[in-house]
Each structure stands twice: as structure tokens, then as C-alpha cells.
Design a protein around this motif. Sequence first.
Motif, PDB file in Angstrom:
ATOM      1  N   VAL A 132       0.859  -1.168   0.021  1.00 44.44           N
ATOM      2  CA  VAL A 132      -0.055  -0.052   0.125  1.00 44.44           C
ATOM      3  C   VAL A 132       0.812   1.216  -0.074  1.00 44.44           C
ATOM      4  CG1 VAL A 132      -1.764   1.237   1.402  1.00 44.44           C
ATOM      5  CG2 VAL A 132      -1.964  -1.144   1.139  1.00 44.44           C
ATOM      6  N   GLY A 133       0.653   2.268  -0.878  1.00 48.11           N
ATOM      7  CA  GLY A 133       1.404   3.259  -1.128  1.00 48.11           C
ATOM      8  C   GLY A 133       1.051   4.502  -0.178  1.00 48.11           C
ATOM      9  N   VAL A 134       1.926   5.229   0.477  1.00 47.11           N
ATOM     10  CA  VAL A 134       1.214   6.294   1.430  1.00 47.11           C
ATOM     11  C   VAL A 134       2.203   7.457   0.888  1.00 47.11           C
ATOM     12  CG1 VAL A 134       1.041   7.111   3.635  1.00 47.11           C
ATOM     13  CG2 VAL A 134       0.584   5.097   3.141  1.00 47.11           C
ATOM     14  N   ALA A 135       1.661   8.618   0.405  1.00 49.74           N
ATOM     15  CA  ALA A 135       2.385   9.643   0.099  1.00 49.74           C
ATOM     16  C   ALA A 135       2.522  10.663   1.386  1.00 49.74           C
ATOM     17  CB  ALA A 135       1.688  10.747  -0.745  1.00 49.74           C
ATOM     18  N   VAL A 136       4.146  10.926   1.370  1.00 45.42           N
ATOM     19  CA  VAL A 136       4.630  11.956   2.655  1.00 45.42           C
ATOM     20  C   VAL A 136       5.462  12.904   2.259  1.00 45.42           C
ATOM     21  CG1 VAL A 136       4.494   9.618   3.853  1.00 45.42           C
ATOM     22  CG2 VAL A 136       6.603  10.322   2.859  1.00 45.42           C
ATOM     23  N   THR A 137       5.216  13.974   2.986  1.00 45.93           N
ATOM     24  CA  THR A 137       6.159  15.058   2.474  1.00 45.93           C
ATOM     25  C   THR A 137       7.634  14.920   3.102  1.00 45.93           C
ATOM     26  OG1 THR A 137       5.391  16.159   4.826  1.00 45.93           O
ATOM     27  CG2 THR A 137       4.148  16.568   2.610  1.00 45.93           C
ATOM     28  N   ASP A 138       7.738  14.335   4.434  1.00 45.14           N
ATOM     29  CA  ASP A 138       9.225  14.006   4.751  1.00 45.14           C
ATOM     30  C   ASP A 138       9.594  12.524   4.934  1.00 45.14           C
ATOM     31  OD1 ASP A 138      11.719  13.749   6.220  1.00 45.14           O
ATOM     32  OD2 ASP A 138      11.182  15.575   7.244  1.00 45.14           O
ATOM     33  N   LEU A 139      10.057  11.906   4.109  1.00 49.13           N
ATOM     34  CA  LEU A 139      10.437  10.588   4.086  1.00 49.13           C
ATOM     35  C   LEU A 139      11.372   9.899   5.089  1.00 49.13           C
ATOM     36  CD1 LEU A 139      10.300   7.923   2.429  1.00 49.13           C
ATOM     37  CD2 LEU A 139      12.290   8.193   1.463  1.00 49.13           C
ATOM     38  N   ASP A 140      12.185  10.888   5.719  1.00 50.33           N
ATOM     39  CA  ASP A 140      12.889  10.332   6.892  1.00 50.33           C
ATOM     40  C   ASP A 140      12.054  10.485   8.034  1.00 50.33           C
ATOM     41  OD1 ASP A 140      15.461   9.786   5.686  1.00 50.33           O
ATOM     42  OD2 ASP A 140      15.875  11.993   5.766  1.00 50.33           O
ATOM     43  N   ALA A 141      11.126  11.355   8.147  1.00 51.20           N
ATOM     44  CA  ALA A 141      10.239  11.675   9.457  1.00 51.20           C
ATOM     45  C   ALA A 141       9.298  10.349   9.395  1.00 51.20           C
ATOM     46  CB  ALA A 141       9.586  12.946   9.322  1.00 51.20           C
ATOM     47  N   ALA A 142       8.841  10.170   8.048  1.00 57.59           N
ATOM     48  CA  ALA A 142       7.588   8.914   8.303  1.00 57.59           C
ATOM     49  C   ALA A 142       8.435   7.652   8.444  1.00 57.59           C
ATOM     50  CB  ALA A 142       7.053   9.210   6.939  1.00 57.59           C
ATOM     51  N   LEU A 143       9.552   7.464   8.041  1.00 57.40           N
ATOM     52  CA  LEU A 143      10.208   6.186   8.339  1.00 57.40           C
ATOM     53  C   LEU A 143      10.270   6.168   9.757  1.00 57.40           C
ATOM     54  CD1 LEU A 143      12.630   5.847   5.582  1.00 57.40           C
ATOM     55  CD2 LEU A 143      11.136   4.353   6.328  1.00 57.40           C
ATOM     56  N   GLU A 144      11.065   7.099  10.462  1.00 55.36           N
ATOM     57  CA  GLU A 144      11.080   7.190  11.914  1.00 55.36           C
ATOM     58  C   GLU A 144       9.532   7.019  12.664  1.00 55.36           C
ATOM     59  OE1 GLU A 144      13.067   7.537  15.551  1.00 55.36           O
ATOM     60  OE2 GLU A 144      13.742   7.402  13.403  1.00 55.36           O
ATOM     61  N   ASP A 145       8.568   7.631  12.231  1.00 58.85           N
ATOM     62  CA  ASP A 145       7.138   7.364  12.812  1.00 58.85           C
ATOM     63  C   ASP A 145       6.804   6.064  12.714  1.00 58.85           C
ATOM     64  OD1 ASP A 145       6.928  10.022  13.337  1.00 58.85           O
ATOM     65  OD2 ASP A 145       5.511  10.606  11.819  1.00 58.85           O
ATOM     66  N   TYR A 146       7.061   5.188  11.552  1.00 59.07           N
ATOM     67  CA  TYR A 146       6.496   3.714  11.490  1.00 59.07           C
ATOM     68  C   TYR A 146       7.498   3.132  12.263  1.00 59.07           C
ATOM     69  CZ  TYR A 146       2.765   4.781   8.390  1.00 59.07           C
ATOM     70  OH  TYR A 146       1.750   5.107   7.636  1.00 59.07           O
ATOM     71  N   ARG A 147       8.610   3.297  12.446  1.00 62.19           N
ATOM     72  CA  ARG A 147       9.397   2.445  13.202  1.00 62.19           C
ATOM     73  C   ARG A 147       9.031   2.740  14.739  1.00 62.19           C
ATOM     74  NH1 ARG A 147      13.730   3.002  16.496  1.00 62.19           N
ATOM     75  NH2 ARG A 147      14.247   5.266  15.976  1.00 62.19           N
ATOM     76  N   GLU A 148       9.261   3.986  15.022  1.00 58.00           N
ATOM     77  CA  GLU A 148       8.905   4.228  16.492  1.00 58.00           C
ATOM     78  C   GLU A 148       7.339   3.796  16.956  1.00 58.00           C
ATOM     79  OE1 GLU A 148      10.583   6.386  18.977  1.00 58.00           O
ATOM     80  OE2 GLU A 148      12.364   5.657  17.910  1.00 58.00           O
ATOM     81  N   ARG A 149       6.545   4.053  16.161  1.00 53.79           N
ATOM     82  CA  ARG A 149       4.905   4.110  16.643  1.00 53.79           C
ATOM     83  C   ARG A 149       4.513   2.716  16.320  1.00 53.79           C
ATOM     84  NH1 ARG A 149       2.668   9.746  14.760  1.00 53.79           N
ATOM     85  NH2 ARG A 149       3.911  11.007  16.045  1.00 53.79           N
ATOM     86  N   PHE A 150       5.060   1.912  15.273  1.00 55.95           N
ATOM     87  CA  PHE A 150       4.335   0.819  14.772  1.00 55.95           C
ATOM     88  C   PHE A 150       5.322  -0.371  14.740  1.00 55.95           C
ATOM     89  CE2 PHE A 150       1.761   4.340  13.059  1.00 55.95           C
ATOM     90  CZ  PHE A 150       0.775   4.324  13.598  1.00 55.95           C
TER      91      PHE A 150
END
Length: 144
Positions: free
Chosen positions: A15-33
Motif C-alpha cells: 500500500v502506497g502512502v504519500a508523505v512530505t518528509d520520507l525520513d520523518a515518516a520512516l522514523e514514525d513507522y519505526r517508533e510507533r508501529f
Amino acid sequence: MSYEFGFRVRRIDHVGVAVTDLDAALEDYRERFGGRCVHREVNEEQGVEEAMVAWPEGSTQLQLLAPLRPDSPIGRFLDKRGPGLQQMAMTVDDVDAACESLRAQGLELLFPEPKRGTADSRINFVHPRDAGGVLLELVEPAAE
């Protein structure tokens, strides 16, 4: 083996998710999920930097997509809709056969011929109006 529609869908690929900041999104998915980045690349042709996020017990991945430039498809998506779900992808055995079969059924595909996708896969997209409002990506993985 023949298939009723001329091709076989093997699974939901990602599933593809559009993000504005790839590094921040990667960190969110690592930290939160608890997701981990298993692949990252830049696709200049599509104007996107992308990362695949996976979890130990699943086969479906999450693709995070950040624009390289505002006029790229992801840049335009973000401008119009903001961050969020952008597409769903299905793994197919043969993207050429899938495209041929879907066109024969009257569906619109975004590209005349498949293009290079993540990790040298071959891809094309079914227009959302022909897929229940979802941008549907067809993915033929690269030969191993």
C-alpha cells in the motif's frame, strides 16, 4: 496455467502512502508501529524517493513516497490531497498479460507500456475510475 482473466494476481504487494518528509515518516513507522525499512531508492523517472517498510510477520509492505519535485505525480497528489493513502498494489505474474487483459475489458491504464518500479520491478496502474476509486498498481517483481 490459464486464468479466467488472462493473468493471475498473487497477493496484495503493498500500500502506497504519500508523505512530505520520507525520513520523518520512516522514523514514525519505526517508533510507533515497529516497522523497519527494507528497501529505499530514488526513481528519477517518476520523481519520487521511496522506502518500503515491513514487519516480521507480514508479507505485505507499506511504501512511503516522497516527491523529488512539486510537479511529480506524488508532488501533485500531496498538493491536491495532502499526505495519505495514495495507491494499492497487487503482485501479478506477468504485467504485460495483465495490461492486455484489462485493456481488452475496457479499463484505462496510465502508461502505454509498463515502467520500471521499485527494485527493478515492472509496473503499470489502473485508473481509479476503473478500480472503485483506488489507484491500483500492477507489480511484476524483478526476476531473482
